[in-house]
Write a protein that holds these residues in place. Sequence first.
Motif, PDB file in Angstrom:
ATOM      1  N   UNK A 196       0.837  -1.204   0.000  1.00  0.00           N
ATOM      2  CA  UNK A 196       0.000   0.000   0.000  1.00  0.00           C
ATOM      3  C   UNK A 196       0.870   1.252   0.000  1.00  0.00           C
ATOM      4  N   UNK A 197       1.964   1.206   0.756  1.00  0.00           N
ATOM      5  CA  UNK A 197       2.857   2.366   0.805  1.00  0.00           C
ATOM      6  C   UNK A 197       3.546   2.622  -0.533  1.00  0.00           C
ATOM      7  N   UNK A 198       3.587   1.607  -1.389  1.00  0.00           N
ATOM      8  CA  UNK A 198       4.221   1.774  -2.698  1.00  0.00           C
ATOM      9  C   UNK A 198       3.359   2.597  -3.643  1.00  0.00           C
ATOM     10  N   UNK A 199       2.055   2.733  -3.363  1.00  0.00           N
ATOM     11  CA  UNK A 199       1.168   3.450  -4.276  1.00  0.00           C
ATOM     12  C   UNK A 199       1.642   4.884  -4.498  1.00  0.00           C
ATOM     13  N   UNK A 200       1.938   5.669  -3.438  1.00  0.00           N
ATOM     14  CA  UNK A 200       2.420   7.041  -3.687  1.00  0.00           C
ATOM     15  C   UNK A 200       3.761   7.078  -4.424  1.00  0.00           C
ATOM     16  N   UNK A 201       4.653   6.119  -4.122  1.00  0.00           N
ATOM     17  CA  UNK A 201       5.959   6.100  -4.791  1.00  0.00           C
ATOM     18  C   UNK A 201       5.795   5.892  -6.288  1.00  0.00           C
ATOM     19  N   UNK A 202       4.962   4.917  -6.648  1.00  0.00           N
ATOM     20  CA  UNK A 202       4.729   4.635  -8.071  1.00  0.00           C
ATOM     21  C   UNK A 202       4.026   5.812  -8.733  1.00  0.00           C
ATOM     22  N   UNK A 203       3.036   6.375  -8.046  1.00  0.00           N
ATOM     23  CA  UNK A 203       2.300   7.514  -8.606  1.00  0.00           C
ATOM     24  C   UNK A 203       3.232   8.696  -8.828  1.00  0.00           C
ATOM     25  N   UNK A 204       4.108   8.935  -7.879  1.00  0.00           N
ATOM     26  CA  UNK A 204       5.057  10.047  -8.013  1.00  0.00           C
ATOM     27  C   UNK A 204       5.992   9.818  -9.199  1.00  0.00           C
ATOM     28  N   UNK A 205       6.386   8.554  -9.420  1.00  0.00           N
ATOM     29  CA  UNK A 205       7.255   8.241 -10.561  1.00  0.00           C
ATOM     30  C   UNK A 205       6.546   8.545 -11.873  1.00  0.00           C
ATOM     31  N   UNK A 206       5.274   8.139 -11.981  1.00  0.00           N
ATOM     32  CA  UNK A 206       4.516   8.412 -13.199  1.00  0.00           C
ATOM     33  C   UNK A 206       4.310   9.909 -13.371  1.00  0.00           C
ATOM     34  N   UNK A 207       3.997  10.604 -12.257  1.00  0.00           N
ATOM     35  CA  UNK A 207       3.769  12.045 -12.325  1.00  0.00           C
ATOM     36  C   UNK A 207       5.023  12.782 -12.782  1.00  0.00           C
ATOM     37  N   UNK A 208       6.172  12.406 -12.218  1.00  0.00           N
ATOM     38  CA  UNK A 208       7.421  13.063 -12.611  1.00  0.00           C
ATOM     39  C   UNK A 208       7.779  12.757 -14.059  1.00  0.00           C
ATOM     40  N   UNK A 209       7.495  11.534 -14.496  1.00  0.00           N
ATOM     41  CA  UNK A 209       7.753  11.185 -15.891  1.00  0.00           C
ATOM     42  C   UNK A 209       6.890  12.020 -16.810  1.00  0.00           C
ATOM     43  N   UNK A 210       5.637  12.162 -16.444  1.00  0.00           N
ATOM     44  CA  UNK A 210       4.728  12.966 -17.254  1.00  0.00           C
ATOM     45  C   UNK A 210       5.188  14.409 -17.296  1.00  0.00           C
ATOM     46  N   UNK A 232       1.970  -0.175 -17.184  1.00  0.00           N
ATOM     47  CA  UNK A 232       1.847  -1.331 -16.296  1.00  0.00           C
ATOM     48  C   UNK A 232       1.535  -0.903 -14.861  1.00  0.00           C
ATOM     49  N   UNK A 233       2.178   0.166 -14.407  1.00  0.00           N
ATOM     50  CA  UNK A 233       1.924   0.630 -13.047  1.00  0.00           C
ATOM     51  C   UNK A 233       0.506   1.186 -12.911  1.00  0.00           C
ATOM     52  N   UNK A 234       0.068   1.903 -13.920  1.00  0.00           N
ATOM     53  CA  UNK A 234      -1.302   2.423 -13.903  1.00  0.00           C
ATOM     54  C   UNK A 234      -2.308   1.281 -13.896  1.00  0.00           C
ATOM     55  N   UNK A 235      -2.049   0.284 -14.716  1.00  0.00           N
ATOM     56  CA  UNK A 235      -2.931  -0.877 -14.773  1.00  0.00           C
ATOM     57  C   UNK A 235      -2.970  -1.601 -13.431  1.00  0.00           C
ATOM     58  N   UNK A 236      -1.792  -1.768 -12.787  1.00  0.00           N
ATOM     59  CA  UNK A 236      -1.723  -2.464 -11.504  1.00  0.00           C
ATOM     60  C   UNK A 236      -2.449  -1.693 -10.410  1.00  0.00           C
ATOM     61  N   UNK A 237      -2.210  -0.382 -10.352  1.00  0.00           N
ATOM     62  CA  UNK A 237      -2.897   0.433  -9.348  1.00  0.00           C
ATOM     63  C   UNK A 237      -4.395   0.419  -9.600  1.00  0.00           C
ATOM     64  N   UNK A 238      -4.782   0.510 -10.856  1.00  0.00           N
ATOM     65  CA  UNK A 238      -6.206   0.482 -11.183  1.00  0.00           C
ATOM     66  C   UNK A 238      -6.869  -0.792 -10.725  1.00  0.00           C
TER      67      UNK A 238
END
Length: 245
Positions: A196-210, A232-238
């Motif tokens: 669960x704690x990985x959700x913000x880390x992954x989201x931040x990675x996608x946000x920074x990439x964008x 893949x990360x978006x799909x997994x979080x979704x």
Amino acid sequence: MMNWTAPYNRLFSLLDRQGPTYHSGPAYIRIAQQVAQDIPNYRQLLDQRASLGQSSSRRDFYWEIFRAFSDEQKLQFFKILINELEPHAKDEVDGIRALVFGGGFAVPVAVVPLDLWNSEKLNNSLRDIDHAIDAQQFNRAVTLAYTCLEGLYKSYVRKHVQVKADLNDLMQLCRAVKDDISEKLKTRGPFPVEIVNAIPTITNAVANSRNSFSESHFADDAQKWLATFARDMTNSIGRLLLHFI
């Protein structure tokens, strides 16, 4: 824009070959109707073509149906047929896949329930991430991943954390979702907190990439690996959020 002539010719050679890959006119049209529902049935199509003095040759009307598709529809059409033909002609299908999709396999996309906020936008965004990667539009894929996460989080907050429904910042939305999921899981007993704690880390990675590689910032800088990771990360979080929405 992709040159569709070579991959289509390879595809048609399979569809025209006697055996398990053969597709008659009605079979071809049924698949085309999965991509564009306004295509008439086989008999209607032949009648229309006859009234206009057009050829009834399969080679001609197969191509004309395909040519009328948008690029996105063409990709979808190839994806449907590749999955169907692969068990019967793997080597030929691998060659077609390499031409159209770069040899890659798209992961299944999450499907957002229709009763949620802006579900049409979410469904289209999730599906279009795959289409963008297939078309080698990697910057667009990263931007769509960001948009999709934003929509998913807003949907979740609207349903479960209504006191924070006015949030718009992606990371604030993400933290609200993460905190609510954590509270729900605590009531069920021990759970892997790190997931669960990985959700913000992954989201931040996608946000920074964008923010670094989106269409509005750079042209053609995002690479396939980055676009694939974001998808893949978006799909997994979704898929994770859909367990709780």
